[in-house]
Design a protein around this motif. Structure first.
Motif, PDB file in Angstrom:
ATOM      1  N   UNK A  70       4.223 -12.080  -1.627  1.00 54.32           N
ATOM      2  CA  UNK A  70       4.834 -12.887  -0.566  1.00 54.32           C
ATOM      3  C   UNK A  70       5.099 -12.038   0.668  1.00 54.32           C
ATOM      4  N   UNK A  71       5.588 -10.819   0.457  1.00 54.08           N
ATOM      5  CA  UNK A  71       5.853  -9.924   1.584  1.00 54.08           C
ATOM      6  C   UNK A  71       4.558  -9.516   2.276  1.00 54.08           C
ATOM      7  N   UNK A  72       3.521  -9.262   1.488  1.00 54.35           N
ATOM      8  CA  UNK A  72       2.233  -8.867   2.061  1.00 54.35           C
ATOM      9  C   UNK A  72       1.641  -9.999   2.894  1.00 54.35           C
ATOM     10  N   UNK A 351       0.908  -5.372   9.858  1.00 50.44           N
ATOM     11  CA  UNK A 351      -0.246  -5.298   8.962  1.00 50.44           C
ATOM     12  C   UNK A 351      -0.135  -4.072   8.064  1.00 50.44           C
ATOM     13  N   UNK A 352       0.366  -2.985   8.604  1.00 44.32           N
ATOM     14  CA  UNK A 352       0.586  -1.775   7.800  1.00 44.32           C
ATOM     15  C   UNK A 352       1.595  -2.055   6.693  1.00 44.32           C
ATOM     16  N   UNK A 353       2.668  -2.761   7.033  1.00 44.70           N
ATOM     17  CA  UNK A 353       3.663  -3.133   6.025  1.00 44.70           C
ATOM     18  C   UNK A 353       3.020  -3.984   4.934  1.00 44.70           C
ATOM     19  N   UNK A 354       2.166  -4.935   5.339  1.00 44.76           N
ATOM     20  CA  UNK A 354       1.481  -5.797   4.369  1.00 44.76           C
ATOM     21  C   UNK A 354       0.630  -4.969   3.412  1.00 44.76           C
ATOM     22  N   UNK A 355      -0.114  -4.017   3.959  1.00 43.45           N
ATOM     23  CA  UNK A 355      -0.968  -3.174   3.123  1.00 43.45           C
ATOM     24  C   UNK A 355      -0.139  -2.355   2.139  1.00 43.45           C
ATOM     25  N   UNK A 356       1.005  -1.853   2.584  1.00 45.10           N
ATOM     26  CA  UNK A 356       1.849  -1.047   1.712  1.00 45.10           C
ATOM     27  C   UNK A 356       2.479  -1.887   0.605  1.00 45.10           C
ATOM     28  N   UNK A 357       2.794  -3.159   0.898  1.00 48.02           N
ATOM     29  CA  UNK A 357       3.321  -4.024  -0.161  1.00 48.02           C
ATOM     30  C   UNK A 357       2.242  -4.318  -1.206  1.00 48.02           C
ATOM     31  N   UNK A 358       1.000  -4.486  -0.762  1.00 42.14           N
ATOM     32  CA  UNK A 358      -0.091  -4.648  -1.729  1.00 42.14           C
ATOM     33  C   UNK A 358      -0.259  -3.390  -2.563  1.00 42.14           C
ATOM     34  N   UNK A 359      -0.187  -2.231  -1.912  1.00 39.10           N
ATOM     35  CA  UNK A 359      -0.311  -0.963  -2.623  1.00 39.10           C
ATOM     36  C   UNK A 359       0.834  -0.775  -3.612  1.00 39.10           C
TER      37      UNK A 359
END
Length: 461
Positions: A70-72, A351-359
């Motif tokens: 959801x955060x991503x 977008x960086x935050x989204x990628x880090x939540x996926x990671x």
């Protein structure tokens, strides 16, 4: 005389407007990492709260994965579509209302409660596309806009002080000073001094370096700031993980698509839907307005935010998608101010935050290495910086000063951005009207005040 040729911009730069925002890709990436670190606690806190209402197998892990997804998604659409540096995730407060008020107290099935969250998200999107939310932002006077920013700053600082244990509850005085010798307290205070010194020396990435330095200090000293362990011991013995760092994600099959829309549309749940709607509407609107001003998108005297319809619509879309995933309302996070303070100005930060939540779905044991005591100084310092605009309030005019003061005060003391915005608007309209200055107020603001009064009277618990 030869006219200088402007440098050729990359496709990434042109899309996000990085150079135009006086930023760089490296600065945006660093800001995204800072925002993620300051809000990564949601990965653990949100599942802890929601698991009390959602009795499914392996609830904590499934809810952690849903929270990350959801955060991503919310952060990605905010960055890619609205192109703002604002991260989104399941909101604190609304998850507690979802769990303890709606599901446990009212006895509403959690699937039906998720349906109510989805419907409130639909209302957000419709009002955003119709221009209602941006009309409200335009109607808010400048004194309240800067007060909202300052109030969010005070709220951020209070959260930081609370997370570190510097401020604790007290039955006699409500709050008091925590135990200074406790590990989280002295570590946070040390981090506050370190980060403040780095900022004073204008070190690039001061907030991020402060978080990392404070984390390193916790590990080196063996400070008891990790649940049941100290330092790197927190990574030992995690079942299913590799070296205590990597862990395979678990697909939240019991949560995705489990919402019950038909049940949520029953007349008996109208008050629940409206409560989700009203609280998040003004909470998110206040948060986005304050963050936009802090990021420089709302200049002095300016009413309209660029791409406002997309900005507010993406907030509603995130709420809808989060409900489908199986979590309470997804909304903009005030912790985004930490990334803005680090220099984030474009959607690349989000977008960086989204990628880090996926990671984090693969590295979630590693995320626990950043203790709350390390991110608390960032919240306190960013909160201090957000006070700057309060000088623009006309403090000699009580009809401007009192609503601004109430807005500033109510956010941290009621632990709600929505309450701060609400009482600021209500007092502003009331004071202007009774002092003979009613024509200075936009008709939209009067309508907003009437709706807020109705909400507090009709939907109060």
């Amino acid at each position: 005389m030869t006219t200088p040729v402007p440098p050729r911009l990359s496709a990434l730069d042109r899309y996000f407007g990085i150079t135009a925002a006086h930023s760089t890709p490296a600065q945006e990436l660093r800001a995204g990492l800072t925002t993620f670190l300051t809000m990564s606690y949601v990965l653990f806190v949100n599942p802890q709260i929601l698991s009390a209402a959602i009795p499914i197998e392996n609830a904590a892990v499934q809810l952690l994965m849903t929270t990350a997804l959801a955060a991503a998604f919310g952060s990605a659409v905010m960055g890619l579509v609205a192109r703002y540096p604002f991260a989104q995730a399941p909101g604190m407060g609304l998850n507690a209302f979802f769990t303890y008020s709606v599901v446990l107290s009212m006895g509403v099935p959690w699937q039906t409660a998720l349906g109510a969250v989805f419907i409130s998200g639909v209302l957000f999107v419709l009002l955003s596309l119709a221009g209602a939310r941006q009309a409200i932002v335009a109607a808010i006077p400048h004194s309240l806009k800067v007060a909202i920013t300052g109030g969010i700053g005070a709220f951020l600082a209070f959260i930081g002080l609370k997370n570190a244990g510097i401020v604790v509850g007290n039955e006699a005085t409500l709050v008091s000073l925590g135990q200074l010798t406790a590990a989280p307290v002295w570590l946070a205070l040390a981090g506050l001094v370190i980060t403040g010194a780095l900022m004073a020396r204008r070190v690039t990435g001061a907030i991020l370096w402060g978080i990392l330095a404070t984390t390193l200090l916790a590990i080196v000293t063996g400070a008891q700031v990790y649940p049941g362990a100290s330092g790197l011991q927190a990574f030992q013995g995690l079942q299913g993980s590799v070296l205590g760092i990597f862990a395979a994600p678990v697909w939240p099959a019991d949560l995705i698509g489990a919402l019950d829309l038909a049940g949520a549309l029953q007349m008996g749940l109208l008050s629940v839907i409206l409560t989700f709607f009203f609280v998040d509407f003004f909470d998110a609107t206040g948060t986005l307005t304050g963050l936009a001003q802090r990021a420089g998108y709302l200049k002095d005297g300016q009413d309209d935010m660029p791409r406002a319809r997309r900005l507010f619509a993406m907030d509603g879309l995130a709420a809808m998608f989060g409900a489908w995933l199986g979590t309470s309302t997804t909304t903009a996070y005030i912790e985004s101010a930490s990334g803005i303070g680090e220099g984030g100005r474009t959607g690349l930060t989000a977008v960086t935050v989204a990628a880090l939540f996926l990671l984090s779905m693969f590295l979630w044991p590693l995320a626990s290495a950043i203790p709350g005591a390390a991110t608390a100084p960032a919240l306190i310092l960013v909160g201090a910086m957000m006070m700057e605009g309060l000088r623009q309030v006309e403090w000699e005019d009580i009809t401007e000063a009192l609503p601004a003061f109430l807005t500033l005060l109510f956010m941290p003391l009621t632990f709600s951005i929505a309450n701060g915005v609400s009482f600021g608007v209500l007092s502003y309209c009331g004071l202007k009207l009774l002092s003979g200055k009613g024509r200075q107020v936009s008709p939209v603001l009067y309508v907003m005040a009437a709706l807020l009064a109705t909400r507090y009277i009709w939907l109060s618990e």
